[in-house]
Design an enzyme around this catalytic site. Structure first.
Site, PDB file in Angstrom:
ATOM      1  N   LYS A 155     113.084 -44.947  15.244  1.00 24.49           N
ATOM      2  CA  LYS A 155     113.614 -45.849  14.214  1.00 24.49           C
ATOM      3  C   LYS A 155     114.328 -44.959  13.203  1.00 24.49           C
ATOM      4  O   LYS A 155     113.704 -44.097  12.583  1.00 24.49           O
ATOM      5  CB  LYS A 155     112.464 -46.610  13.558  1.00 24.49           C
ATOM      6  N   TRP A 156     115.621 -45.141  13.073  1.00 24.27           N
ATOM      7  CA  TRP A 156     116.478 -44.291  12.204  1.00 24.27           C
ATOM      8  C   TRP A 156     116.732 -45.066  10.919  1.00 24.27           C
ATOM      9  O   TRP A 156     117.515 -46.002  10.906  1.00 24.27           O
ATOM     10  CB  TRP A 156     117.774 -43.975  12.926  1.00 24.27           C
ATOM     11  N   ASP A 157     116.087 -44.625   9.861  1.00 26.05           N
ATOM     12  CA  ASP A 157     116.145 -45.373   8.602  1.00 26.05           C
ATOM     13  C   ASP A 157     117.133 -44.732   7.633  1.00 26.05           C
ATOM     14  O   ASP A 157     117.541 -43.582   7.812  1.00 26.05           O
ATOM     15  CB  ASP A 157     114.736 -45.421   7.981  1.00 26.05           C
ATOM     16  N   ASP A 190     106.965 -44.516   8.857  1.00 22.82           N
ATOM     17  CA  ASP A 190     107.016 -43.503   7.798  1.00 22.82           C
ATOM     18  C   ASP A 190     105.632 -42.923   7.486  1.00 22.82           C
ATOM     19  O   ASP A 190     104.648 -43.663   7.431  1.00 22.82           O
ATOM     20  CB  ASP A 190     107.588 -44.199   6.549  1.00 22.82           C
ATOM     21  N   TRP A 215     118.813 -56.652  -0.769  1.00 21.76           N
ATOM     22  CA  TRP A 215     117.627 -56.216  -0.046  1.00 21.76           C
ATOM     23  C   TRP A 215     116.671 -57.400   0.086  1.00 21.76           C
ATOM     24  O   TRP A 215     116.455 -58.137  -0.871  1.00 21.76           O
ATOM     25  CB  TRP A 215     116.949 -55.054  -0.800  1.00 21.76           C
ATOM     26  N   ASN A 265     117.407 -45.266   3.398  1.00 22.64           N
ATOM     27  CA  ASN A 265     116.858 -46.124   2.351  1.00 22.64           C
ATOM     28  C   ASN A 265     117.490 -46.006   0.979  1.00 22.64           C
ATOM     29  O   ASN A 265     116.857 -46.343  -0.022  1.00 22.64           O
ATOM     30  CB  ASN A 265     115.347 -45.883   2.240  1.00 22.64           C
ATOM     31  N   ASP A 272     113.764 -56.251   5.820  1.00 22.20           N
ATOM     32  CA  ASP A 272     112.366 -55.952   5.484  1.00 22.20           C
ATOM     33  C   ASP A 272     111.609 -57.240   5.192  1.00 22.20           C
ATOM     34  O   ASP A 272     110.379 -57.228   5.069  1.00 22.20           O
ATOM     35  CB  ASP A 272     112.301 -55.036   4.253  1.00 22.20           C
ATOM     36  N   CYS A 283     118.042 -48.899  10.981  1.00 25.41           N
ATOM     37  CA  CYS A 283     117.393 -49.632   9.894  1.00 25.41           C
ATOM     38  C   CYS A 283     117.961 -49.057   8.610  1.00 25.41           C
ATOM     39  O   CYS A 283     118.302 -47.882   8.542  1.00 25.41           O
ATOM     40  CB  CYS A 283     115.884 -49.382   9.972  1.00 25.41           C
ATOM     41  N   ARG A 304     115.015 -44.793  -4.521  1.00 28.34           N
ATOM     42  CA  ARG A 304     113.709 -44.689  -3.876  1.00 28.34           C
ATOM     43  C   ARG A 304     113.200 -43.237  -3.939  1.00 28.34           C
ATOM     44  O   ARG A 304     112.732 -42.681  -2.954  1.00 28.34           O
ATOM     45  CB  ARG A 304     113.749 -45.167  -2.425  1.00 28.34           C
TER      46      ARG A 304
HETATM   47  C1  GLA Z   1     112.290 -49.045   4.995  1.00 30.16           C
HETATM   48  C2  GLA Z   1     112.237 -49.823   6.291  1.00 30.16           C
HETATM   49  C3  GLA Z   1     110.822 -50.234   6.581  1.00 30.16           C
HETATM   50  C4  GLA Z   1     109.941 -49.013   6.665  1.00 30.16           C
HETATM   51  C5  GLA Z   1     110.061 -48.216   5.377  1.00 30.16           C
HETATM   52  C6  GLA Z   1     109.333 -46.897   5.467  1.00 30.16           C
HETATM   53  O1  GLA Z   1     112.039 -49.835   3.908  1.00 30.16           O
HETATM   54  O2  GLA Z   1     113.073 -50.925   6.225  1.00 30.16           O
HETATM   55  O3  GLA Z   1     110.751 -50.967   7.765  1.00 30.16           O
HETATM   56  O4  GLA Z   1     110.323 -48.230   7.765  1.00 30.16           O
HETATM   57  O5  GLA Z   1     111.425 -47.937   5.061  1.00 30.16           O
HETATM   58  O6  GLA Z   1     109.428 -46.163   4.318  1.00 30.16           O
END
Ligand code: GLA
Length: 727
Positions: free
Chosen positions: A477-479, A368, A200, A481, A549, A527, A444
């Site tokens: 934006k499709w995240d 977010d 990361w 995490n 990030d 993402c 997370r």
């Molecule tokens: C991830 C993404 C960031 C942002 C955060 C929001 O870390 O990479 O760009 O969107 O989530 O929680």
């Protein structure tokens, strides 16, 4: 005809403009690989099958007349387990008797124009006049299992796409224990393996090392592609460099657990395998059922790594990235994350939009924090209802106000996740992934939804569709995490638990497909905590992916250079942020090697900075075509050069050149020229800043003098951008 078959010698030749790939059907219908390398006209290649001497330890099929034949050392077209080849195999099937003897023999083949789609999976595509596909049918006579090996030749790109479909044509169930998408037996170990590892905030770090006897490779076990390894590898002849020598790239169109395995055998021959990781895979096939492997793409170049990368870029731009946004100019966006994190409301976003409009920015993305009671990252994932209290009004009102400023509106989702503190989890705790009887670990503060289950996908689709259909949303934006742990679920029977990871990926693809089909106007950006799922599978659904990030422009150089080995810069999400490492000019120069956008609070910019941003926005438009559709030349590698990182874009007709140098450390007392690349030697290029004119031959041989640039008191201290136009 790029694909030919000679019925007498039973030789298959697959030619691109620069490469030849050959294999044959040998005695007893064994499929024997012969050659992959620079294009050759020859058709007498069968002797290439002898890559060792058979001693008594090499098993020999007595039905084969040729005494030298043994699977133990011969190159296989698609190697099978437990039939006398002791190297790592591409394919392993446990039959009804419980053994894993796997023995595929040629049955038939057909050559078809274009390229068939792969059921449920992302893949390259082509019109009938753009590519040709060979389908080879092979069968194991004992289990009855059939395998269809697919090869699509993209002649103009020096590329081939490979995959296979296995069909249980027998009468009893079988289990697929390993199904690699690609097997490639090369006659030498004179290669360096280059691949991308990371973590990361530090994705896509290049590592290059000579092949060694024995096994080497890299993989993901995280359930997603992961930050740790990218599903891409290059085998470079040891004398190959950035612009010279043979480079063979392999890229896997897949977003889950994968493996690249290279074994150098006792004779110094190398076998490359790429596909789904066998470590966590087992697929049960009842009679009549079939299994489609992901696709692996191979690119061959004699112009070194750079030539290989440019071929991948063109191929993926033209034959992988789909939809309305594939070729449409993307709106220049500003994202709220680094500007505000969770600390925003509607009025603040409208202020961002007003300021952004002044600067020429075209879209505001609300990241977010807009849904459920999501005030921090401990809660609310899965509750995709607008928090009107936080926004101080409806989403429609907010979007209207942003649209009134002349900006489009984008929104953030993390569809695959659920927070334990969420209404969704309270209603359906069993929808989170955990093997029966286990407690799921948090990442997370969240759990992963079980995307193998249609009812879970339906729920998330409906929640998303409600918001998207009622609001004027132009971008998502499709995240994603976190990675998967405690994999398993209560729905699959025990003998199918080995299917879980792949079914998860298929579920994600299905949901992405539904969203992009239902809302084709939406620009999707993937993402995963930055570049945790930066792979060709994701590119099929989203033309751009947030690269990292880490928005420190100097750190970004190695991350973006690494990504550019396989992925076009038009797919690499890159923003100017408030990161203090350099001034705005360098940040913009680095973000221009990507989609370009902003991720800062525009209200905090000084009047001078605002003027600088306006100029950058103008540059974005001026250079958009050159950057998005031009050829990338990486000139100085930021992982090797102590001071500089240099790159260049050249327009396809070679009339325009954009050269960028970023100074990572300032050298003292030096003289520096840099030779440009990819120009037309006979054209005259004018430096748009100084008006000086040089021939392409001069710029590529004598170079541009950059010593003055570095001595000038650059307030930003870090970058030089030069634009040349040919008369
Ligand atoms: C991830 C993404 C960031 C942002 C955060 C929001 O870390 O990479 O760009 O969107 O989530 O929680």
């Amino acid at each position: 005809m790029p694909i030919t078959f000679d019925p007498t010698s039973r030789l298959f030749k697959l030619d691109t403009d620069c490469s030849t790939y050959a294999f044959m059907v040998y005695e007893e219908n064994y499929l024997v690989h012969l050659y992959y390398g620079p294009k050759i006209p020859d058709t007498s290649l069968s002797h290439l099958m002898y890559r060792g001497w058979n001693d008594s330890f090499g098993p020999h099929n007595p039905q084969v007349q040729d005494p030298r034949f043994s699977l133990a050392f011969m190159p296989q077209e698609y190697s099978c387990a437990n039939s006398g080849d002791y190297r790592a195999s591409a394919f392993e099937v446990r039959g009804p008797a419980g053994d894993t003897v796997t023995d595929l023999r040629y049955v038939s083949h057909r050559i078809i124009p274009g390229k068939p789609a792969l059921a449920g999976l992302p893949a390259t595509f082509a019109q009938e006049d753009e590519a040709e596909t060979l389908e080879v049918e092979a069968q194991d006579s004992v289990t009855g299992l059939k395998v269809f090996l697919l090869y699509t030749v993209f002649a103009r790109h020096g590329a081939m796409a490979r995959s296979l479909r296995a069909e249980n044509a027998g009468t009893a169930p079988v289990d697929l224990e390993r199904v690699y998408s690609l097997c490639l037996d090369l006659p030498t170990m004179d290669y360096d393996l280059l691949h991308l590892y990371g973590r990361w905030n530090k994705e896509n770090t290049t590592v290059r090392q000579a092949l060694q006897h024995g096994s080497q490779g890299f993989q993901s076990r995280q359930g997603m592609t992961s930050h740790n390894n990218n599903p891409f590898a290059a085998l470079l002849r040891q004398d190959a460099s950035e612009e010279q020598g043979e480079a063979l790239g392999v890229s896997l169109v897949y977003s889950g657990n994968f493996s690249f395995e290279i074994e150098v055998d006792t004779f110094g021959c190398s076998r490359l395998l790429a596909g789904i990781s066998p470590a966590s895979f087992r697929w049960h096939l009842e009679p009549g059922e079939s299994f489609q492997s992901p696709e692996a793409v191979m690119v061959f170049s004699q112009q070194g790594l750079g030539g290989m990368s440019r071929a991948f870029h063109r191929l993926y731009r033209e034959h992988l990235i789909r939809g309305q946004w594939a070729n449409k100019k993307r709106p220049l966006l500003i994202n709220s994350w680094e500007a505000a994190y969770f600390d925003f409301d509607g009025p603040k976003l409208v202020e961002f939009a007003k300021e952004a409009k002044e600067l020429g920015i075209e879209m505001l993305v609300m990241d977010d924090g807009w849904f459920g009671n999501r005030c921090d990252d401990f809660r609310a994932l899965g509750d995709w209802q607008v928090n009107e209290e936080k926004l101080k009004g409806s989403l429609q009102d907010l979007i209207q106000q942003v649209n009134d400023q002349g900006l489009l509106f984008g929104i953030w989702y993390e569809p695959e996740m659920v927070s334990p503190d969420s209404n969704l989890y309270r209603a359906h705790p069993d929808w989170a992934i955990t093997a029966p009887g286990r407690t799921g670990s948090l990442g997370r503060n969240q759990l992963v939804l079980d995307m193998t289950r249609p009812e879970v996908r339906d729920n998330i689709f409906q929640q998303m569709a409600e918001v998207i259909s009622q609001n004027n949303i132009a971008y998502i934006k499709w995240d994603c995490n976190r990675n998967i742990s405690e994999a398993g679920n209560a729905i699959l029977p025990p003998q199918r638990q080995g299917e879980f990871f792949h079914r998860y990926v298929l579920g994600v693809y299905d949901l992405m497909d539904r969203i992009t089909t239902a809302f084709p106007h939406i620009l999707l950006e993937n993402c995963s905590g930055g570049g945790g799922r930066f792979d060709p599978g994701m590119l099929y659904y989203s033309p751009q992916i947030w690269t990292s990030d880490n928005t420190d422009p100097i750190e970004r150089l190695t991350i973006q250079f690494g990504a550019s080995l396989c992925y076009p810069v038009s797919s690499m999400g890159a923003h100017v942020s408030a990161n203090p490492r350099t001034g705005l000019a360098t940040k913009a120069a680095v973000a221009m090697m990507g989609t370009f956008g902003y991720e800062l609070d525009p209200r905090k910019l000084t009047p001078e900075e605002k003027e600088a941003v306006k100029a950058q926005v103008a540059d974005y438009h001026k250079y958009y075509d050159l950057i998005h559709n031009g050829d990338l030349y990486r000139i100085t590698d930021p992982t090797l050069d102590p001071f500089f990182c240099d790159w260049e874009f050249v327009s396809p007709d070679q009339t325009e050149v954009l050269f960028t140098r970023v100074m990572m450390r300032r050298p003292i007392n030096f003289f520096q020229v840099q030779r440009l690349r990819g120009l037309d030697p006979d054209k005259l290029y004018t430096d748009q800043e100084t008006g000086e004119t040089w021939s392409g031959a001069f710029l590529m041989s004598a170079g541009v003098d950059l010593s003055l640039c570095s001595w000038a008191p650059v307030e930003d201290g870090h970058c030089v951008v030069k634009h040349f136009v040919a008369q």
